[in-house]
Design a protein around this motif. Structure first.
Motif, mmCIF file in Angstrom:
data_model
loop_
_atom_site.group_PDB
_atom_site.id
_atom_site.type_symbol
_atom_site.label_atom_id
_atom_site.label_comp_id
_atom_site.label_asym_id
_atom_site.label_seq_id
_atom_site.Cartn_x
_atom_site.Cartn_y
_atom_site.Cartn_z
ATOM 1 N N THR A 74 56.271 43.302 53.187
ATOM 2 C CA THR A 74 55.031 42.275 53.409
ATOM 3 C C THR A 74 54.274 42.743 52.265
ATOM 4 O OG1 THR A 74 55.260 42.507 55.624
ATOM 5 C CG2 THR A 74 53.278 41.941 54.734
ATOM 6 N N PHE A 75 54.071 44.140 51.817
ATOM 7 C CA PHE A 75 53.165 44.441 50.514
ATOM 8 C C PHE A 75 53.828 43.802 49.450
ATOM 9 C CE2 PHE A 75 52.610 47.552 47.150
ATOM 10 C CZ PHE A 75 51.098 47.442 47.105
ATOM 11 N N LEU A 76 55.186 43.873 49.115
ATOM 12 C CA LEU A 76 55.599 43.376 47.698
ATOM 13 C C LEU A 76 55.691 41.702 47.972
ATOM 14 C CD1 LEU A 76 58.922 45.321 47.654
ATOM 15 C CD2 LEU A 76 56.842 45.918 46.401
ATOM 16 N N ARG A 77 55.750 41.189 48.899
ATOM 17 C CA ARG A 77 55.447 39.836 49.190
ATOM 18 C C ARG A 77 54.125 39.367 48.658
ATOM 19 N NH1 ARG A 77 58.847 37.047 54.210
ATOM 20 N NH2 ARG A 77 60.947 37.545 53.309
ATOM 21 N N ALA A 78 53.007 40.167 49.251
ATOM 22 C CA ALA A 78 51.770 39.790 48.716
ATOM 23 C C ALA A 78 51.544 40.072 47.549
ATOM 24 C CB ALA A 78 50.678 40.784 49.613
ATOM 25 N N ILE A 79 52.093 40.847 46.676
ATOM 26 C CA ILE A 79 51.920 41.270 45.388
ATOM 27 C C ILE A 79 52.576 39.863 44.487
ATOM 28 C CG2 ILE A 79 52.927 42.535 43.477
ATOM 29 C CD1 ILE A 79 52.639 45.022 44.935
ATOM 30 N N ARG A 80 53.589 39.554 45.068
ATOM 31 C CA ARG A 80 54.293 38.185 44.374
ATOM 32 C C ARG A 80 53.342 36.897 44.595
ATOM 33 N NH1 ARG A 80 59.293 39.094 47.527
ATOM 34 N NH2 ARG A 80 60.226 40.840 46.589
ATOM 35 N N PHE A 81 52.709 36.937 45.785
ATOM 36 C CA PHE A 81 51.874 35.862 45.747
ATOM 37 C C PHE A 81 50.623 35.839 44.978
ATOM 38 C CE2 PHE A 81 54.360 34.691 49.421
ATOM 39 C CZ PHE A 81 54.445 33.222 49.448
ATOM 40 N N VAL A 82 50.092 37.141 44.886
ATOM 41 C CA VAL A 82 49.045 37.221 43.825
ATOM 42 C C VAL A 82 49.410 37.066 42.232
ATOM 43 C CG1 VAL A 82 47.329 39.153 43.070
ATOM 44 C CG2 VAL A 82 47.912 38.955 45.512
ATOM 45 N N SER A 83 50.611 37.617 42.120
ATOM 46 C CA SER A 83 51.097 37.210 40.782
ATOM 47 C C SER A 83 51.339 35.795 40.494
ATOM 48 C CB SER A 83 52.458 38.136 40.684
ATOM 49 O OG SER A 83 52.315 39.460 41.024
ATOM 50 N N PHE A 84 51.719 35.148 41.366
ATOM 51 C CA PHE A 84 51.908 33.494 41.244
ATOM 52 C C PHE A 84 50.710 33.041 41.058
ATOM 53 C CE2 PHE A 84 51.517 29.429 42.967
ATOM 54 C CZ PHE A 84 52.530 28.728 42.539
ATOM 55 N N VAL A 85 49.454 33.457 41.589
ATOM 56 C CA VAL A 85 48.212 32.741 41.473
ATOM 57 C C VAL A 85 47.683 33.177 40.012
ATOM 58 C CG1 VAL A 85 45.779 32.512 42.348
ATOM 59 C CG2 VAL A 85 47.698 32.641 43.817
ATOM 60 N N VAL A 86 47.897 34.570 39.697
ATOM 61 C CA VAL A 86 47.306 35.173 38.411
ATOM 62 C C VAL A 86 48.103 34.386 37.403
ATOM 63 C CG1 VAL A 86 47.403 37.101 36.952
ATOM 64 C CG2 VAL A 86 46.533 37.156 39.486
ATOM 65 N N ALA A 112 51.376 37.233 31.327
ATOM 66 C CA ALA A 112 52.571 37.509 31.295
ATOM 67 C C ALA A 112 53.660 38.237 32.126
ATOM 68 C CB ALA A 112 53.136 37.628 29.961
ATOM 69 N N ILE A 113 53.084 39.429 32.587
ATOM 70 C CA ILE A 113 53.545 40.615 33.546
ATOM 71 C C ILE A 113 53.628 39.827 34.861
ATOM 72 C CG2 ILE A 113 53.285 42.641 34.312
ATOM 73 C CD1 ILE A 113 52.179 43.726 31.763
ATOM 74 N N ALA A 114 52.579 39.208 35.227
ATOM 75 C CA ALA A 114 52.482 38.442 36.396
ATOM 76 C C ALA A 114 53.795 37.625 36.551
ATOM 77 C CB ALA A 114 50.891 37.932 36.989
ATOM 78 N N ASN A 115 53.880 37.000 35.686
ATOM 79 C CA ASN A 115 54.832 35.871 35.540
ATOM 80 C C ASN A 115 56.231 36.284 35.971
ATOM 81 O OD1 ASN A 115 57.026 33.783 33.794
ATOM 82 N ND2 ASN A 115 55.232 32.736 34.860
ATOM 83 N N PHE A 116 56.480 37.381 35.246
ATOM 84 C CA PHE A 116 57.771 38.326 35.423
ATOM 85 C C PHE A 116 58.045 38.699 36.809
ATOM 86 C CE2 PHE A 116 57.520 39.322 30.923
ATOM 87 C CZ PHE A 116 58.534 38.376 30.447
ATOM 88 N N ALA A 117 56.988 38.915 37.720
ATOM 89 C CA ALA A 117 56.979 39.345 39.018
ATOM 90 C C ALA A 117 57.552 38.154 40.018
ATOM 91 C CB ALA A 117 55.726 39.820 39.673
#
Length: 524
Positions: free
Chosen positions: A306-318, A415-420
């Motif tokens: 759940t924590f990792l998925r939340a990070i991915r969704f935040v990375s998507f928005v960023v 760019a880092i967020a896009n790699f996530a």
């Protein structure tokens, strides 16, 4: 006399297996071995790699010719067939046809009977050895393919910390075996067709009968059969031919190199499409949120997942909005920035000659060029060049006063967020949309960003993947299906499969049996 009796017996046996013919056709196999050899050579254009080796018969065994493509067959098995034919002894009273004779001569493997010349050519091109027999109007093909295959290694595009390390290869038979190894059930259905006038590429669909939606399977098969093209060299060809919407940056099919990911998708009612010559398998139908999930999500604990998925969704928005928001805040909506931060940004931009929009575009394009150069360069020096190039160019641009330090931070973090984002196809779509939002933010500020997000959301709502709503279970809204969306519940609570993919066989856990097992443990 013995040879004539054997040929007559073989002819009677082959006539029983042949289909009925109303009129003679030039594409039929003739009884003359020499004519058949000449026809095959002409059809193959007298190519230098097309080999025809004649094996003489003896003691009542007719002459044969082995036709094959050099480099596609196993020469050891081919020589074994020739030696067995030269040394074979046959008793006419015990032989009922060529089938029994071939069982004694050919090695274990798939042996098929062919009726026409048009059937001989694909068999040769597939790496089989075609056996022409003097006096018979049928031929046989033996699967003795000896093409070199890449060994099974860890996927390079989808790595995991915990999970299986094997990945698909370019051989479709190997890929099917990797799936069969994980799904040991007779309900796994596999259907193969050939697409491509010149490539004759094998395309295989796999699904679990009883779980996959028959309407979805029928629609996928219909779209595959409707493809008329001269070549299929990679799974991207098939994806563009059968996808729902061609004018959209968002992918409507997932491609993966991981057999465990394909097995998990089949268990949820999806359909896998395998293409010979490509290590990437297509999965359909899919929803938007599947592109932000990883196969590793189901191997880790639910709280960590759940924590990792939340990070991915935040990375998507960023990745989508951060450069646009920086441009809008620094150009039009300075009142949205706290005063100390605004003073710091203004001090950094005091010496920069370019507007924030041009500055952001220049930095984003530079990073895209570095990324593409790192991919295209040799693997030994590619990563080093990309990292050093980014550091040197960024530092030099700041020192020269062309860009501000804040802009370098924004572009780097974007760019880092896009790699996530796990799916490369979705990450590429975000990179394209980001430029359009930056342009709107540079001309209209926050209003421009909003004016861009609303059409994007409307477009996502209108998309479907083989009839499945792209934003399901948000549209249509189903709270019961959100237990494996952003928050993943523990496995004991994931009792049913997602309804948006298929409505069949939803229950995947035997709750009664689990309750009985827990009761017995408490009694002990």
């Amino acid at each position: 006399m013995l040879s004539r009796l054997l040929i007559k017996a073989l002819k009677r046996s082959s006539l029983k297996n042949r289909t009925k013919k109303t009129t003679a056709s030039p594409h039929l196999i003739t009884p003359s071995l020499q004519d058949n050899m000449q026809i095959m050579s002409q059809r193959m254009g007298n190519s230098s790699d097309f080999m025809v080796r004649k094996v003489p018969g003896r003691d009542g065994i007719p002459d044969i010719a082995l036709c094959y493509i050099e480099g596609l067959v196993d020469l050891d098995q081919l020589n074994s067939i020739m030696e067995s034919w030269l040394t074979a002894t046959v008793d006419v009273t015990e032989t009922t046809g060529m089938d029994s004779l071939l069982k004694k001569v050919l090695p274990s493997g798939q042996v098929s009977q062919l009726q026409t010349v048009n059937a001989l050519i694909p068999a040769v091109l597939e790496g089989k050895a075609v056996i022409l027999i003097d006096g018979l109007e049928v031929a046989y093909s033996a699967s003795i393919a000896g093409l070199e295959k890449r060994s099974i290694v860890e996927p390079s595009s989808q790595t995991v910390v915990r999970g299986p390390k094997d990945g698909f290869t370019e051989d479709i038979s190997t890929n099917l075996s990797l799936i069969r190894r994980r799904l040991r059930t007779p309900d796994l259905r596999v259907q193969t067709m050939v697409i491509g006038k010149y490539t004759n590429t094998k395309v295989t669909t796999a699904y679990i009968d009883g779980i996959a939606d028959p309407n979805v399977v029928s629609e996928i098969m219909s779209r595959l059969h409707s493809i008329e093209t001269d070549s299929v060299l990679e799974s991207g060809y098939i994806e563009e031919f059968i996808q729902d919407a061609s004018v959209t940056p968002f992918p409507t099919m997932i491609n993966t190199e991981r057999p465990d990911s394909v097995a998990g998708s089949l268990l949820e009612g999806q359909v896998a499409i395998l293409i010979d010559g490509s290590p990437f398998v297509l999965i359909a139908p899919v929803t938007f949120f599947k592109f932000l999930h990883s196969s590793e999500d189901y191997y880790q604990r639910y709280d960590l997942t759940t924590f990792l998925r939340a990070i991915r969704f935040v990375s998507f928005v960023v990745s989508l909005l951060l450069p646009s928001l920086y441009i809008a805040f620094s150009t039009f909506n300075q009142e949205m920035i706290p005063t100390p931060l605004l003073i710091s940004l203004a001090a950094q931009r005091e010496g920069t000659p370019l507007p924030a929009l041009i500055e952001a575009f220049m930095m984003e394009l530079t990073f895209e060029i570095i990324r593409e150069a790192g991919v295209r360069m040799p693997r030994v020096i590619g990563p080093a060049i990309s990292i050093v190039g980014a550091l040197v160019l960024g530092q030099a641009a700041v020192q020269a006063g062309l860009v501000s330090g804040a802009m370098v931070i924004v572009v780097s973090f974007t760019a880092i967020a896009n790699f996530a984002i796990p799916a490369f196809s979705m990450a590429a779509a975000i990179r394209l949309i980001r430029f359009a939002l930056m342009l709107l933010a540079g001309t209209l500020g926050l209003f421009g960003i909003l004016a861009g997000i609303v059409p994007i959301y409307v477009h996502l709502v209108s998309l479907t993947s083989f009839g499945v709503p792209y934003l399901s279970p948000f549209t249509p809204l189903r709270f019961s299906e959100m237990k494996d969306l952003i928050v993943r519940l523990p496995w004991p609570l994931l009792k049913t499969r997602p309804k948006e993919i298929s409505q069949r066989n939803l229950v995947r856990q035997n709750e009664k049996q689990r309750f009985m097992d827990s009761t017995e443990d408490q009694g002990k």
